[in-house]
Design an enzyme around this catalytic site. Sequence first.
Site, PDB file in Angstrom:
ATOM      1  N   ASP A  53       0.865  -1.187   0.000  1.00  0.00           N
ATOM      2  CA  ASP A  53       0.000   0.000   0.000  1.00  0.00           C
ATOM      3  C   ASP A  53       0.905   1.241   0.000  1.00  0.00           C
ATOM      4  O   ASP A  53       1.782   1.383   0.848  1.00  0.00           O
ATOM      5  CB  ASP A  53      -0.894  -0.016   1.248  1.00  0.00           C
ATOM      6  N   ASP A  92      -3.867   2.329  -5.129  1.00  0.00           N
ATOM      7  CA  ASP A  92      -2.510   2.300  -4.555  1.00  0.00           C
ATOM      8  C   ASP A  92      -2.201   1.039  -3.760  1.00  0.00           C
ATOM      9  O   ASP A  92      -1.277   1.025  -2.968  1.00  0.00           O
ATOM     10  CB  ASP A  92      -2.272   3.547  -3.699  1.00  0.00           C
ATOM     11  N   GLU A  93      -2.977  -0.042  -3.958  1.00  0.00           N
ATOM     12  CA  GLU A  93      -2.656  -1.255  -3.198  1.00  0.00           C
ATOM     13  C   GLU A  93      -2.878  -2.517  -4.011  1.00  0.00           C
ATOM     14  O   GLU A  93      -3.725  -2.556  -4.909  1.00  0.00           O
ATOM     15  CB  GLU A  93      -3.460  -1.318  -1.892  1.00  0.00           C
TER      16      GLU A  93
HETATM   17  P1  TTP Z   1      -5.221   5.075   1.154  1.00  0.00           P
HETATM   18  O1  TTP Z   1      -4.192   4.030   0.848  1.00  0.00           O
HETATM   19  O2  TTP Z   1      -6.325   4.710   2.070  1.00  0.00           O
HETATM   20  O3  TTP Z   1      -4.511   6.339   1.825  1.00  0.00           O
HETATM   21  P2  TTP Z   1      -3.115   6.991   1.513  1.00  0.00           P
HETATM   22  O4  TTP Z   1      -2.336   6.211   0.513  1.00  0.00           O
HETATM   23  O5  TTP Z   1      -3.325   8.427   1.152  1.00  0.00           O
HETATM   24  O6  TTP Z   1      -2.394   6.975   2.915  1.00  0.00           O
HETATM   25  P3  TTP Z   1      -1.798   5.723   3.710  1.00  0.00           P
HETATM   26  O7  TTP Z   1      -2.017   4.507   2.877  1.00  0.00           O
HETATM   27  O8  TTP Z   1      -0.335   6.043   3.889  1.00  0.00           O
HETATM   28  O9  TTP Z   1      -2.534   5.691   4.995  1.00  0.00           O
HETATM   29  O10 TTP Z   1      -5.861   5.617  -0.175  1.00  0.00           O
HETATM   30  C1  TTP Z   1      -5.120   5.759  -1.366  1.00  0.00           C
HETATM   31  C2  TTP Z   1      -5.553   7.013  -2.100  1.00  0.00           C
HETATM   32  O11 TTP Z   1      -6.945   6.954  -2.368  1.00  0.00           O
HETATM   33  C3  TTP Z   1      -5.333   8.275  -1.307  1.00  0.00           C
HETATM   34  O12 TTP Z   1      -4.027   8.813  -1.482  1.00  0.00           O
HETATM   35  C4  TTP Z   1      -6.413   9.186  -1.837  1.00  0.00           C
HETATM   36  C5  TTP Z   1      -7.528   8.256  -2.239  1.00  0.00           C
HETATM   37  N1  TTP Z   1      -8.590   8.282  -1.228  1.00  0.00           N
HETATM   38  C6  TTP Z   1      -9.625   9.189  -1.391  1.00  0.00           C
HETATM   39  O13 TTP Z   1      -9.674   9.915  -2.382  1.00  0.00           O
HETATM   40  N2  TTP Z   1     -10.604   9.242  -0.427  1.00  0.00           N
HETATM   41  C7  TTP Z   1     -10.588   8.456   0.682  1.00  0.00           C
HETATM   42  O14 TTP Z   1     -11.478   8.547   1.540  1.00  0.00           O
HETATM   43  C8  TTP Z   1      -9.504   7.521   0.843  1.00  0.00           C
HETATM   44  C9  TTP Z   1      -9.448   6.648   2.052  1.00  0.00           C
HETATM   45  C10 TTP Z   1      -8.540   7.473  -0.148  1.00  0.00           C
HETATM   46 MG    MG Z   2      -2.134   4.125   0.719  1.00  0.00          MG
END
Ligand code: TTP
Ligand code: MG
Length: 357
Positions: free
Chosen positions: A8, A106-107
């Site tokens: 992730d 992103d995962e």
């Molecule tokens: P995440 O992997 O949940 O968050 P992140 O990568 O920003 O942070 P981390 O993993 O380090 O905790 O989500 C990936 C992307 O998806 C995030 O950068 C932006 C988008 N996203 C949204 O647009 N709205 C949301 O509510 C979430 C959770 C994510």
């Molecule tokens: Mg993330």
Amino acid sequence: MAVILHIDMDAFFAAIEERDNPRFQGLPIVVGASPHGGLGRGVVSTANYEARKYGIRSAMPISWAYRACPTAIFLPVDGKRYSAVSRNIMAILRKYTRKMEQVSVDEAYLEVNSKLKTKNSKLQLKTQNLEYEEVRKIAEKIKKDIWEKERLTCSIGIGPNKLIAKIASDFKKPDGLTIVQSNEAQDFLDPMPVRVIPGIGPKTEKLLGDGAIRLVRGLRKAEKQKLINKFGVHGEHIWNLAHGIDGRSVEEDREVKSVGRQTTFEKDTKQSGPIIETAFALLKEVFDELEEERLAGKTLTVIVRYAWFETHTSQKKTDYSLSLREAKKLALKLLLPYLTGRAVRLVGVRISGLHLI
Ligand code: TTP
Ligand code: MG
């Protein structure tokens, strides 16, 4: 015995902004709706770790984020740019195993299989350790690879199934690497709040809390039948997950069937020159993507749409993998019958009949 990796990206959208705008480095960055001086509607997509120090989180109203840190850098969501980076990341990951499942922008889950098998349980533990050590090396290589190619960090969780791997990737963020072997899984899960279990949202959490179940340990020790009475099949499902039992396999991504591009001209054009040039430029993009995905194809399709929307496709199937050069020559041959001085609105190209190289 399979080992699963969950990867992730860290603060994904915000990390891309920080990378691409060095002047923002080290500053709190919030990506999402416009704050309009605190009156903005809409929510935060994500915030970098600097902004999270102020309590800013994904899905929070942007006005709250503004109140928490008015001096933060607020940026709109540039979806196109983030998807391009996402594609690059997934292409990097795909090099490590064919058994990969992308689950969001992103995962992804990756599965690597043990080559070592033994019936002796003592030996089994040893080979298991060895195997996890091997997987650790793969994970470190992936992190290095992503950093070198994209200058972004990710967090990786390694475990015996998807559940454990996913929770492990979130365990140490950002830039974390957490390995949980099957014999450690229960100790890892027990002290966590029940919310880490996928499928337990705020509603189930509240209901469980009313029964004084707050940690996975409590859920694990709960009587299965009682949970089934309260939540139905969902009750059995979360009870299983609380025991670290997760039978979901890594579903390989559906095969890409074709890669294509098309462009609508700013103004309809009757001239063959620009139409051919555009088709060639599109082919170049298609071949770049094919190369990135380690694919080659045997069939070329060209698409021509006239100003009045009449659309023609023309296709040629070959018995060899097309190179860009060959595809261009073939495209020219397929396009020419349509370039008769009539106004063209759109041109497109597509390569199909794909296979891995
Ligand atoms: P995440 O992997 O949940 O968050 P992140 O990568 O920003 O942070 P981390 O993993 O380090 O905790 O989500 C990936 C992307 O998806 C995030 O950068 C932006 C988008 N996203 C949204 O647009 N709205 C949301 O509510 C979430 C959770 C994510
Ligand atoms: Mg993330």
